[in-house]
Design a protein around this motif. Structure first.
Motif, short mmCIF file in Angstrom:
data_model
loop_
_atom_site.label_atom_id
_atom_site.label_comp_id
_atom_site.label_asym_id
_atom_site.label_seq_id
_atom_site.Cartn_x
_atom_site.Cartn_y
_atom_site.Cartn_z
N ASP A 2 -50.53 68.22 -1.81
CA ASP A 2 -50.95 68.17 -0.40
C ASP A 2 -49.79 68.48 0.52
N ALA A 3 -48.62 67.92 0.21
CA ALA A 3 -47.47 68.06 1.10
C ALA A 3 -46.84 69.45 1.03
N ASN A 4 -46.94 70.11 -0.12
CA ASN A 4 -46.24 71.38 -0.32
C ASN A 4 -47.16 72.60 -0.33
N GLY A 5 -48.33 72.46 0.29
CA GLY A 5 -49.22 73.60 0.38
C GLY A 5 -49.71 74.09 -0.97
N GLU A 6 -49.99 73.15 -1.86
CA GLU A 6 -50.53 73.46 -3.19
C GLU A 6 -49.54 74.18 -4.10
N THR A 7 -48.26 74.14 -3.77
CA THR A 7 -47.24 74.69 -4.67
C THR A 7 -47.27 73.90 -5.98
N PRO A 8 -47.29 74.57 -7.13
CA PRO A 8 -47.37 73.86 -8.41
C PRO A 8 -46.28 72.80 -8.54
N VAL A 9 -46.64 71.70 -9.16
CA VAL A 9 -45.72 70.57 -9.37
C VAL A 9 -45.31 70.55 -10.84
N THR A 10 -44.00 70.49 -11.09
CA THR A 10 -43.48 70.42 -12.45
C THR A 10 -43.16 68.97 -12.80
N THR A 11 -43.55 68.57 -13.99
CA THR A 11 -43.26 67.22 -14.44
C THR A 11 -43.17 67.19 -15.97
N GLY A 12 -42.46 66.22 -16.48
CA GLY A 12 -42.42 66.01 -17.91
C GLY A 12 -43.65 65.24 -18.36
N PHE A 13 -43.96 65.34 -19.63
CA PHE A 13 -45.11 64.60 -20.16
C PHE A 13 -44.84 64.23 -21.61
N VAL A 14 -45.59 63.27 -22.09
CA VAL A 14 -45.53 62.85 -23.48
C VAL A 14 -46.96 62.72 -23.99
N ILE A 15 -47.23 63.34 -25.13
CA ILE A 15 -48.51 63.12 -25.79
C ILE A 15 -48.24 62.42 -27.11
N GLY A 16 -49.12 61.54 -27.48
CA GLY A 16 -48.91 60.80 -28.71
C GLY A 16 -50.22 60.47 -29.40
N ALA A 17 -50.14 60.29 -30.69
CA ALA A 17 -51.27 59.86 -31.49
C ALA A 17 -50.71 59.01 -32.62
#
Length: 213
Positions: A169-184
């Motif tokens: 919302d703040a950046n005009g829909e500029t993609p946001v980069t983030t780290g993630f973890v998936i686990g099973a």
């Protein structure tokens, strides 16, 4: 149940958009097209609708009014015909937008992406994904239960999903980069993704594209 109990309390709960007093006020305008001048009195909301229709069709309001008048020569009441045309135009546009803003469209976008990608709800539930993401899960978590790439799969983002929407919302829909973890089970895989808002309004969804998987 009383009327007060049934009445929505917040704008988000409203069944219909809020109506402003100026939307009801009639406005008289003269519309000219091909040497023909027509004096028309319409509520402001319909003038706004006509303007939007004209802009989307790359024409003038006069051209629209002329077409409506020619299509309904025996109706007599041109203003009624204009109101109906506005309502039908909005209904058709809404139907087309609903076709675009659907989980089927999101799935099609993800399928067309060559990198691992998935759609994520605000509760961090994976709703749909593409084949590369499924292959990523199988490769990194070979002992994961199930064979669909998401059964019992746990996902965590470095950023809260609500924060991701706030940044969009703040950046005009500029993609946001983030780290993630998936686990099973006992296995974990860490990576990075780029998140954008999915083209739907309810519920809010993110489309996540893994770029180092």
């Amino acid at each position: 149940m009383s009327d007060s109990a049934a009445r929505p309390d917040t704008p988000r709960d409203r069944l219909l958009p809020s109506l402003a007093a100026e939307d009801f006020g009639p406005e008289f305008r003269v519309v000219a097209r091909g040497g023909v001048r027509r004096g028309i009195r319409l509520e402001r909301a319909f003038w706004v609708s006509l303007k939007q229709m004209a802009e989307s069709r790359k024409c003038t309001i006069g051209m629209l009014v002329e077409e409506i008048a020619e299509s309904h020569p025996d109706q007599g009441n041109l203003t009624s015909a204009i109101r109906v045309a506005c309502m039908r135009g909005l209904a058709e546009e809404s139907m087309e937008l609903r076709k675009l803003a659907s989980i089927r469209t999101i799935t099609a976008i993800l399928v067309a992406c060559p990198s691992p990608a998935f759609a994520l709800s605000s509760s961090k539930k994976i709703l749909t994904f593409n084949a590369p993401f499924q292959q990523l899960v199988r490769r990194q978590l070979p002992n994961a239960p199930g064979d669909d790439g998401r059964q019992d799969l746990k996902l965590a983002l470095d950023l809260n999903v609500i924060d991701v929407f706030a940044r969009l919302d703040a950046n005009g829909e500029t993609p946001v980069t983030t780290g993630f973890v998936i686990g099973a089970g006992e296995r974990r895989y860490r990576g990075q993704l780029s998140a954008v808002r999915a083209p739907v309004t309810e519920p809010e969804l993110l489309m996540a594209f893994v770029f180092n998987g």
